[in-house]
Scaffold this motif. Structure first.
Motif, PDB file in Angstrom:
ATOM      1  N   THR A  46      46.943  45.478  36.252  1.00  0.00           N
ATOM      2  CA  THR A  46      46.583  45.631  34.840  1.00  0.00           C
ATOM      3  C   THR A  46      45.738  44.489  34.296  1.00  0.00           C
ATOM      4  O   THR A  46      45.288  44.560  33.149  1.00  0.00           O
ATOM      5  N   THR A  47      45.516  43.455  35.072  1.00  0.00           N
ATOM      6  CA  THR A  47      44.657  42.352  34.623  1.00  0.00           C
ATOM      7  C   THR A  47      43.496  42.148  35.589  1.00  0.00           C
ATOM      8  O   THR A  47      43.011  41.035  35.788  1.00  0.00           O
ATOM      9  N   THR A  48      43.047  43.244  36.183  1.00  0.00           N
ATOM     10  CA  THR A  48      41.858  43.238  37.032  1.00  0.00           C
ATOM     11  C   THR A  48      41.007  44.443  36.644  1.00  0.00           C
ATOM     12  O   THR A  48      41.460  45.317  35.902  1.00  0.00           O
ATOM     13  N   ALA A  49      39.780  44.480  37.160  1.00  0.00           N
ATOM     14  CA  ALA A  49      38.890  45.590  36.838  1.00  0.00           C
ATOM     15  C   ALA A  49      37.836  45.730  37.924  1.00  0.00           C
ATOM     16  O   ALA A  49      37.713  44.869  38.811  1.00  0.00           O
ATOM     17  N   LEU A  50      37.078  46.815  37.821  1.00  0.00           N
ATOM     18  CA  LEU A  50      35.983  47.099  38.747  1.00  0.00           C
ATOM     19  C   LEU A  50      34.744  47.485  37.955  1.00  0.00           C
ATOM     20  O   LEU A  50      34.844  48.036  36.857  1.00  0.00           O
ATOM     21  N   GLU A 130      38.766  39.585  38.665  1.00  0.00           N
ATOM     22  CA  GLU A 130      40.070  38.964  38.424  1.00  0.00           C
ATOM     23  C   GLU A 130      39.981  38.375  37.031  1.00  0.00           C
ATOM     24  O   GLU A 130      39.080  37.574  36.751  1.00  0.00           O
ATOM     25  N   LEU A 131      40.897  38.762  36.154  1.00  0.00           N
ATOM     26  CA  LEU A 131      40.849  38.320  34.771  1.00  0.00           C
ATOM     27  C   LEU A 131      42.012  37.411  34.415  1.00  0.00           C
ATOM     28  O   LEU A 131      42.119  36.963  33.274  1.00  0.00           O
ATOM     29  N   ASP A 132      42.854  37.108  35.378  1.00  0.00           N
ATOM     30  CA  ASP A 132      44.051  36.307  35.134  1.00  0.00           C
ATOM     31  C   ASP A 132      44.248  35.319  36.281  1.00  0.00           C
ATOM     32  O   ASP A 132      43.963  34.148  36.136  1.00  0.00           O
ATOM     33  N   GLY A 133      44.711  35.792  37.427  1.00  0.00           N
ATOM     34  CA  GLY A 133      44.831  35.047  38.687  1.00  0.00           C
ATOM     35  C   GLY A 133      45.705  33.822  38.596  1.00  0.00           C
ATOM     36  O   GLY A 133      46.299  33.564  37.589  1.00  0.00           O
ATOM     37  N   ALA A 134      45.729  33.083  39.622  1.00  0.00           N
ATOM     38  CA  ALA A 134      45.349  33.361  41.000  1.00  0.00           C
ATOM     39  C   ALA A 134      46.468  34.175  41.665  1.00  0.00           C
ATOM     40  O   ALA A 134      47.630  33.821  41.541  1.00  0.00           O
ATOM     41  N   ARG A 135      46.056  35.216  42.367  1.00  0.00           N
ATOM     42  CA  ARG A 135      47.035  36.112  42.986  1.00  0.00           C
ATOM     43  C   ARG A 135      46.432  36.833  44.184  1.00  0.00           C
ATOM     44  O   ARG A 135      45.225  36.924  44.327  1.00  0.00           O
ATOM     45  N   LYS A 136      47.329  37.383  44.980  1.00  0.00           N
ATOM     46  CA  LYS A 136      46.903  38.328  46.016  1.00  0.00           C
ATOM     47  C   LYS A 136      46.836  39.692  45.348  1.00  0.00           C
ATOM     48  O   LYS A 136      47.807  40.144  44.741  1.00  0.00           O
ATOM     49  N   ARG A 137      45.691  40.341  45.432  1.00  0.00           N
ATOM     50  CA  ARG A 137      45.470  41.626  44.785  1.00  0.00           C
ATOM     51  C   ARG A 137      45.228  42.697  45.848  1.00  0.00           C
ATOM     52  O   ARG A 137      44.804  42.391  46.962  1.00  0.00           O
TER      53      ARG A 137
END
Length: 146
Positions: A46-50, A130-137
């Motif tokens: 929910t905090t990523t996009a394309l 990535e609009l939040d991060g840092a994470r494995k998506r």
């Protein structure tokens, strides 16, 4: 018609970062026997996009500035009142701005496959935000066609 599902993993960094995932999507398509159809690319967060757009360094910087103006990090957001929300894990970030940015973009892109290749235009790339991060998506790719 065949349907093939593949997952792409991506490690992101803190804050807004934009990744050109075109090579990974091309690899997914190449791993199938699909010659004509489409690939659906779906961000599972929910905090990523394309987006399909140009991967040009100065444009990427402009996009980041634009998104930060849409939902500034330090504005007041009710979602960030963590103490008022039930069942919040101890590591929950204050990330309402990231959710709002993601709403202004897409979480899905559909790209045609023509003769076994992505049907992108000359300057088009598939960009993961990535609009939040840092994470494995994780990104789900669903290849459909014949």
């Amino acid at each position: 018609m065949a349907v093939i599902n593949k997952i792409i993993d991506i490690q992101t960094h803190q804050g807004i970062n934009i990744h050109n995932i075109t090579p990974q999507i091309e690899s997914v398509v190449a791993s199938t026997s699909i010659q004509n159809g489409y690939v659906l690319v779906f961000s599972r967060h929910t905090t990523t996009a394309l987006a399909v757009n140009e991967d040009e360094e100065r444009l990427i910087q402009d996009i980041k500035v634009f998104l930060e103006k849409l939902a500034p990090l330090n504005d007041r957001y009710l979602h960030n009142d963590l103490h008022l929300r039930p069942n919040i894990p101890p590591d929950e970030p204050k990330n309402a701005h990231s959710h709002l940015m993601a709403m202004m973009l897409n979480n899905t892109e559909i790209i045609p496959i023509v003769d076994g290749k992505l049907g992108l235009g000359t300057y088009q790339s598939i960009l993961f935000f990535e609009l939040d991060g840092a994470r494995k998506r994780t990104i789900l790719c669903q290849v459909y066609g014949e």
